[in-house]
Design a protein around this motif. Sequence first.
Motif: not given
Lengths: 126, 193, 111
Positions: A32-33, A35-36, A44, C18-19, C21-22
């Motif tokens: 997740a980190v 992906a951001v 990603r 976080l997902a 956020v994306r």
Amino acid sequence: MTEVDPGFWTTLADVVAGVSLLAGAFLTLAAAVGAVRFDSLLGRMHAVTKPQVLGLILLLLGLALRVRSWSAVTMLALVVVFQLATAPVAAHLVSRAGFRTGKIDEDALVPNEMEHDAAAAPPDRD
Amino acid sequence: MNDSAETTLRARAGRVAAQWPALAGLTVVWVLLWGDLSWANVLGGLALGVLVVVALPLPPIPSRWTIRPGPALGLLGRFVVDLVVASFNVAWIAIRPGPAPQAAVVQVRLRNPEDVFLTTTAVLSTLVPGTLVVETERDTGLLSVHVLDIDSSGGPDGVRDYLLDLEDRVLRSFAPRDVLDRCRAQDGTEAHP
Amino acid sequence: MIVVVVLAAVMVAAAALLALVRLERGPSMLDRALGLELLAAALVGVVAIEAAWTRRTETIPILVAMSLVGFVGSVAIARFAAREPSAVRRRAADDPDSVPGEAPEAEEGDR
């Protein structure tokens, strides 16, 4: 903890399960980190493919070691197989769509051996 | 009219028979879903499998393939090790401070463009090293892969070497003998695009 | 075990955030598909952690279903939603009278 079985093997299984749960959760978080943080769609995609798949597998392994029943284990094995088979396909389709619709900054790719023109994309054959 | 109905029926039955691997696979999935091996589950899975194969027919896979247990186990073992290494590698790249590494797109021409092996290699290479398959060309076996960190992957040639190695492992596990020999003969010649 | 479960659950919950956020940031539909896949994975992870803690097996079919549905979502978006905007824009540039919404090429060519 519904049952108390003070055998060596059950303790070992629980310890291994705990370790793989932690590792799996860590990898999911790292995915997740990534992906951001990564600034390109393909970067990603890398994060979502590799650490996420292994993270999920480790979480399911931990679960299988905890429940220790065959019907559960076979179903979890099925989830793992589905995940291994589908994650690359999804990643490939998404990244190919990104390339063909021009969402990738191709100048950031060094070297870029694929001279690609989104308007003159080759016909779909899949 | 009766005659034509019989031929379509026969063609349909032939199609079902030709897809026995799919049928077996679907049955295994069904039994695994239920979680225990019983006659009711096996027969139910078979019936559903026939329904799926007849109602949703797929084009037949033209390639011949076989399986060699030794190399296949080696492929599996190497795959698990590589998956762990690649996952932690990408995870580390994701969480370490600093900018993202230099990405690249590399093309590699596989020695054997048959569907089964091309697909297997592509799927494995998306999961295993720091690569992601972006585009494939079926008739030439050209694979375009995106590399997350080109410098630590040993440059474009390092990536190519790894992918050809991977294809070699796949072929040794699943390809019939004559295909294997043909690819061995090609090994001396230029494999890069 | 409780420490392990809490730690793992916190990490997976952070991953889900976080997902999100994306998902919110985009910028393209494909990034959202990716975020959605990640969110589905985090949900599977949370259900797995819960089942590992309580040793219950009733929730495992949820994992099977979710691992399949997440995949279908991304593939659908990759195949259709992602193609539309640029295809429509390109044709609109060529011919302002063209009607958007028709796929320019047949999708099911070779069977």
